[in-house]
Enzyme design. Structure first.
Site, short mmCIF file in Angstrom:
data_model
loop_
_atom_site.label_atom_id
_atom_site.label_comp_id
_atom_site.label_asym_id
_atom_site.label_seq_id
_atom_site.Cartn_x
_atom_site.Cartn_y
_atom_site.Cartn_z
N ASP A 67 -28.87 37.68 -29.93
CA ASP A 67 -28.93 37.14 -28.55
C ASP A 67 -27.75 37.86 -27.76
OD1 ASP A 67 -29.84 35.53 -26.51
OD2 ASP A 67 -30.06 33.58 -27.76
N ASP A 81 -37.41 31.91 -22.53
CA ASP A 81 -37.65 31.20 -23.61
C ASP A 81 -39.08 30.39 -23.56
OD1 ASP A 81 -35.29 32.23 -24.72
OD2 ASP A 81 -34.38 30.15 -24.90
#
Length: 435
Positions: free
Chosen positions: A179, A250
Site C-alpha cells: 500500500d 477500494d
C-alpha cells in the site's frame, strides 16, 4: 473492529456513491528509527528500474481478509478461510493465494528493526502461518506499506525495504500487497516522483531476495483524481515495477449497506473498464475484491461482479467469510467457464465496444478465436440488451454459437447478439464463436 481513522480516497463519479479508499494523505517525514536502505544510498539518484519478473501469467486468484474482516483478523480466521478454500473445491479451481491484509503486525519493530507479528493475533508467527498454508497447497500473501506507516498506522517499510523483503522471503511469502498510505514527499520532489522512488525500491528489494514474490502495487490508487495523464503515467511505471496494480477506490466493506456495496462495484467497474489500453498479458489492472458471500447483495449482483471482473481479466480475489459461503455464492465463485474466461492464456482485457445510458457491452478475444461478450444492465429495471457481431469484433460468419456462461445454455444467432429481459444490475456473459 473498525479500521483506524485514516483518510481514504472518495468522490462521486458517474452518479455513483463512492466508498472509502486509501488516501493520498502524506506524513511529513520518515520515522526516526529508519535505517539506511542499501537499494537506495542516501543522497543518490534512484537507478532506473528494470521490469519486474513476470510472476503472474494469468490474473491472481485467492482470498484476502480486508473487505470482510478489516483489522479483526487472527491466525484462526485466516486458517479457517484457507481450509474453506480447500474444502469447497475453490482452491482447485484457482483460488490459491491467501493474503493477510493490514493490522497483522505489532505496533513497534523488534530490537533489530525487524517486523514482528502481533503475538495475540498470530501467536505462532507468520512463518508458521505460511507453512500451514503451503501444506494445504496454497500460497502465502502478506500486506505492507511503502511509506512511514501502513493505513492502520503499523510500521511501514520505508527505510527497511531490503530488511523487510528478506524477512518475507524467509517466511516463504509468495505475494506482497504494498500500500501507499503514508508516503512523504521530499523537498524538491513531486508526489509522483516520491511514489515512483519508494515503489521502485520495494520492487528491487523483492527481486534481490531471489524468491518469486508476486508484487501488487497500490500506487495508481493514489493518483486516480490527479488527471488521466498523470494517473495513466503512474499505471505505466507500476506495470514495470510489479505484476498487478490497484487502480483506484477500494471496494466497499462488509459493514456497508447493500446499496453502497453495489455502488462501489459499479464505480470500480466503470473506472477499470476504461483502462484496457494500459493492461498487457501478465500485467493486470486490479479493481479490487469480489464481494460474493454474506454481503446483502442479490444473486444477480454478485454474479454480475464476477462476470464483469472475468471479462476485464481482473484478479479474482474473494473477501468474505468463506467458511459460511452460501450455495449461491459458491456457484458464482466456482463457475469454471467464467473462471476460464478470466484466466484465458491470451491475457487480454475486454474493451468497451458499446455504451449507452444504463448499458455497457464489452468484448474480449479468447485463445481459441472465440470472444467473451458481456452485456451489462446497470439500470434499475429489466431490459433487453443487444449488440452486433461486427461491434463485438467477431469474424464474418452466417451464424454464431452463443454459450451463456451462467445458465450453461447454448443457442445460435445471426448478426445480432441479444439478451432478453436482463434483470437490473445483471450481466449476461456469452462465449461466442462462429459456427
Amino acid at each position: 473492529m473498525s479500521h483506524p481513522s485514516v483518510p481514504r480516497i472518495g468522490r462521486a463519479f458517474a452518479g455513483l456513491t463512492v466508498v472509502a479508499a486509501c488516501s493520498a494523505g502524506l506524513l511529513p517525514a520518515t520515522p526516526a528509527a529508519a535505517t539506511p536502505d542499501p537499494t537506495h544510498p542516501s543522497g543518490g539518484t534512484p537507478r532506473t528500474a528494470t521490469s519486474y519478473p513476470n510472476l503472474a501469467r494469468t490474473p491472481p486468484m485467492g482470498w484476502n481478509n480486508w473487505s470482510y474482516y478489516m483489522c479483526d483478523i487472527n491466525e484462526e480466521v485466516v486458517l479457517d478461510n484457507a481450509r474453506a478454500l480447500v474444502r469447497t473445491g475453490l482452491a482447485k479451481k484457482g483460488y490459491d493465494t491467501v493474503t493477510v491484509d493490514d493490522c497483522w503486525m505489532a505496533k513497534q519493530r523488534g530490537p533489530e528493526g525487524e517486523l514482528v507479528a502481533d503475538p495475540e493475533k498470530f501467536p505462532h508467527g507468520m512463518a508458521y502461518l505460511g507453512r500451514q498454508l503451503h501444506r494445504m497447497g496454497l500460497k502465502f500473501g502478506i500486506y505492507e506499506d511503502v511509506g512511514t506507516a501502513t493505513c492502520g498506522k503499523y510500521p511501514g517499510s520505508l527505510g527497511h525495504f531490503q530488511q523487510d523483503a528478506d524477512l518475507f522471503a524467509h517466511w516463504k511469502v509468495d505475494y506482497l500487497k504494498a500500500d501507499g498510505c503514508n508516503v512523504p514527499v521530499p523537498p524538491g520532489s513531486t508526489k509522483e516522483q516520491a511514489y515512483r522512488d519508494v515503489y521502485g525500491r520495494q520492487s528491487r528489494a523483492l527481486e534481490a531476495t531471489g524468491r518469486r514474490i508476486t508484487f501488487s502495487v497500490s500506487a495508481p490508487a493514489y493518483f486516480q483524481y490527479s488527471g488521466d495523464r498523470l494517473w495513466h503515467q503512474v499505471i505505466g511505471w507500476s506495470a514495470e515495477l510489479g505484476n498487478l496494480w490497484r487502480g483506484g477506490a477500494d471496494i466497499a466493506l462488509e459493514k456497508d449497506t447493500a446499496a453502497k456495496k453495489w455502488s462501489s462495484i459499479a464505480f470500480n467497474f466503470a473506472y477499470n473498464s476504461d483502462l484496457a489500453g494500459l493492461q498487457r498479458p501478465g500485467r493486470w489492472n486490479d479493481p479490487d475484491f469480489l464481494l460474493a458471500g454474506d454481503s446483502g447483495l442479490t444473486q444477480d449482483e454478485i454474479q454480475s461482479q464476477m462476470s464483469l471482473w472475468a471479462v476485464m481479466a481482473a484478479p479474482l480475489i474473494s473477501s468474505t467469510d468463506l467458511s459460511a459461503l452460501s450455495p449461491g455464492a459458491r456457484r458464482v465463485l466456482g463457475n469454471e467457464e467464467i473462471i476460464a474466461v478470466d484466466q484465458d492464456p491470451l491475457g487480454v482485457q475486454g474493451r468497451v465496444v458499446q455504451r449507452e445510458e444504463g448499458v455497457t457491452v464489452l468484448s474480449r478475444p479468447l485463445r481459441n478465436s472465440d470472444r467473451a461478450v458481456a452485456l451489462f444492465n446497470s439500470g434499475d429495471t429489466a431490459r433487453t440488451l443487444s449488440t452486433t457481431a461486427s461491434t463485438a469484433g467477431l469474424p464474418d460468419a452466417d451464424s454464431y454459437r452463443l454459450r451463456d456462461l451462467v445458465t450453461g445454455r447454448t443457442t445460435h444467432s445471426g448478426q445480432d447478439i441479444v439478451a432478453e429481459e436482463v434483470p437490473p444490475h445483471s450481466t449476461v456473459l456469452y462465449r461466442v464463436g462462429a459456427r
